[in-house]
Design a protein around this motif. Sequence first.
Motif, PDB file in Angstrom:
ATOM      1  N   ASP A   1       0.822  -1.219   0.000  1.00 43.15           N
ATOM      2  CA  ASP A   1       0.000   0.000   0.000  1.00 43.15           C
ATOM      3  C   ASP A   1       0.849   1.259   0.000  1.00 43.15           C
ATOM      4  OD1 ASP A   1      -2.294  -1.525   0.083  1.00 43.15           O
ATOM      5  OD2 ASP A   1      -2.461  -1.449   2.271  1.00 43.15           O
TER       6      ASP A   1
ATOM      7  N   TYR B   1       0.929  -3.396  -8.581  1.00 41.51           N
ATOM      8  CA  TYR B   1      -0.247  -2.803  -7.966  1.00 41.51           C
ATOM      9  C   TYR B   1      -0.330  -1.299  -8.191  1.00 41.51           C
ATOM     10  CZ  TYR B   1      -0.520  -7.203  -5.338  1.00 41.51           C
ATOM     11  OH  TYR B   1      -0.605  -8.521  -4.982  1.00 41.51           O
ATOM     12  N   ASN B   2      -1.575  -0.814  -8.188  1.00 36.84           N
ATOM     13  CA  ASN B   2      -1.882   0.622  -8.144  1.00 36.84           C
ATOM     14  C   ASN B   2      -1.226   1.409  -9.278  1.00 36.84           C
ATOM     15  OD1 ASN B   2      -3.141  -0.105  -5.741  1.00 36.84           O
ATOM     16  ND2 ASN B   2      -1.422   0.544  -4.473  1.00 36.84           N
TER      17      ASN B   2
ATOM     18  N   GLN C   1      -4.618  -3.756 -11.046  1.00 33.22           N
ATOM     19  CA  GLN C   1      -4.774  -4.434  -9.756  1.00 33.22           C
ATOM     20  C   GLN C   1      -4.471  -3.453  -8.625  1.00 33.22           C
ATOM     21  OE1 GLN C   1      -3.048  -8.464  -9.406  1.00 33.22           O
ATOM     22  NE2 GLN C   1      -2.324  -8.200 -11.502  1.00 33.22           N
ATOM     23  N   CYS C   2      -5.307  -3.469  -7.618  1.00 35.21           N
ATOM     24  CA  CYS C   2      -5.080  -2.629  -6.440  1.00 35.21           C
ATOM     25  C   CYS C   2      -4.417  -3.448  -5.338  1.00 35.21           C
ATOM     26  CB  CYS C   2      -6.394  -2.049  -5.923  1.00 35.21           C
ATOM     27  SG  CYS C   2      -7.090  -0.771  -6.987  1.00 35.21           S
ATOM     28  N   SER C   3      -3.597  -2.772  -4.537  1.00 37.22           N
ATOM     29  CA  SER C   3      -3.006  -3.418  -3.365  1.00 37.22           C
ATOM     30  C   SER C   3      -4.116  -3.718  -2.364  1.00 37.22           C
ATOM     31  CB  SER C   3      -1.943  -2.509  -2.747  1.00 37.22           C
ATOM     32  OG  SER C   3      -2.512  -1.274  -2.362  1.00 37.22           O
ATOM     33  N   PRO C   4      -3.851  -4.606  -1.391  1.00 40.91           N
ATOM     34  CA  PRO C   4      -4.929  -5.043  -0.476  1.00 40.91           C
ATOM     35  C   PRO C   4      -5.680  -3.892   0.187  1.00 40.91           C
ATOM     36  CG  PRO C   4      -3.015  -6.448  -0.215  1.00 40.91           C
ATOM     37  CD  PRO C   4      -2.603  -5.365  -1.158  1.00 40.91           C
TER      38      PRO C   4
ATOM     39  N   THR D   1      -8.180  -2.096  -2.354  1.00 44.71           N
ATOM     40  CA  THR D   1      -9.209  -2.872  -3.050  1.00 44.71           C
ATOM     41  C   THR D   1     -10.601  -2.340  -2.715  1.00 44.71           C
ATOM     42  OG1 THR D   1      -7.816  -4.846  -3.005  1.00 44.71           O
ATOM     43  CG2 THR D   1     -10.157  -5.171  -3.379  1.00 44.71           C
TER      44      THR D   1
ATOM     45  N   ASP E   1      -8.726   1.867  -8.911  1.00 41.03           N
ATOM     46  CA  ASP E   1      -8.494   1.282 -10.223  1.00 41.03           C
ATOM     47  C   ASP E   1      -9.267   2.012 -11.312  1.00 41.03           C
ATOM     48  OD1 ASP E   1     -10.881   0.436  -9.137  1.00 41.03           O
ATOM     49  OD2 ASP E   1     -10.642  -1.679  -9.688  1.00 41.03           O
TER      50      ASP E   1
ATOM     51  N   GLU F   1     -18.123 -11.199  -9.076  1.00 34.77           N
ATOM     52  CA  GLU F   1     -16.833 -10.853  -9.676  1.00 34.77           C
ATOM     53  C   GLU F   1     -16.942 -10.718 -11.192  1.00 34.77           C
ATOM     54  OE1 GLU F   1     -13.643 -12.864  -6.563  1.00 34.77           O
ATOM     55  OE2 GLU F   1     -14.529 -14.096  -8.152  1.00 34.77           O
TER      56      GLU F   1
END
Length: 276
Positions: free
Chosen positions: A90, A97-98, A120-123, A126, A131, A166
């Motif tokens: 993050d 990510y991000n 893709q986003c980091s945890p 999300t 995104d 999803e």
Amino acid sequence: MASTNNTKGNGHPAPAEELPLPPPETETSLANQAIMLGETILTIQAGGTPVYGILQRSRAMTSQSDYFRLQFRGYAKAEGQHWVMLDGDDSRFHAVYNLAWVRVDRPSKTVTFGPKGGIQCSPGMTGSGLDTYLFANVINWAKGVCPEYAISPGMVSIGQPPTEDERVQKHAFYAGQAFQFEWQDPAQRTGLYFKDKVSKLLGVWNKDSVKEFGGEDMLKTLSGLDESRAELQAQMERLENAHESMSRALQKEKSTSQILTGVLILVALIAIWAVI
């Protein structure tokens, strides 16, 4: 001596053969050449908690390509009156990510969006809308640079067998930017998004969830903080002055009370002596 005759049978010159187009330059090569254009502070509502971070813009230009990339790095989140510093994926610029990018290939007049596996986003990011924000902004950049270029279709995949939610979300993510989206396998784990021209895309995001905090906003905030600090300082000075005034008044009252007490004691002693 034999000579080469570059004419048709009717005497007109034969058209020159078209040279094959060079292959597109790789995004990895262009990313290594990218130069940072600037940074912006973003505020993101992640699960109802404001998250603050840095959005970095970079660009690489060659004789063949134009490459634009956005990367986000989280800084901290506000929990009540406290700030919690972010860590892990993050809190850093990441190669997976991000981030989002777009590559313009001039010889073929085509545009490719990436990452190729989808944004893709980091945890911690999300479900925050980051995104969509990243995708919308590389789309808007491409619309400003090459609106009439064609779009190279993009392929996305879902690692695990997706749930119905999803699948709907993945379809809606691309349809929300005016892409056409089609699943490529019966299990709907791989999808293709496509559109004929860049100008037909939208480039939109939820501006209540993700907001840019530019230089002017920062200056206004700093100015407001300075004004608030000055007002608090003035209030503290007024309170200190009032406290000092009250202390002096209490001290004066205490002294007066001590004098009166002494006088009463003296009068009482005199009265006792008179009786004796």
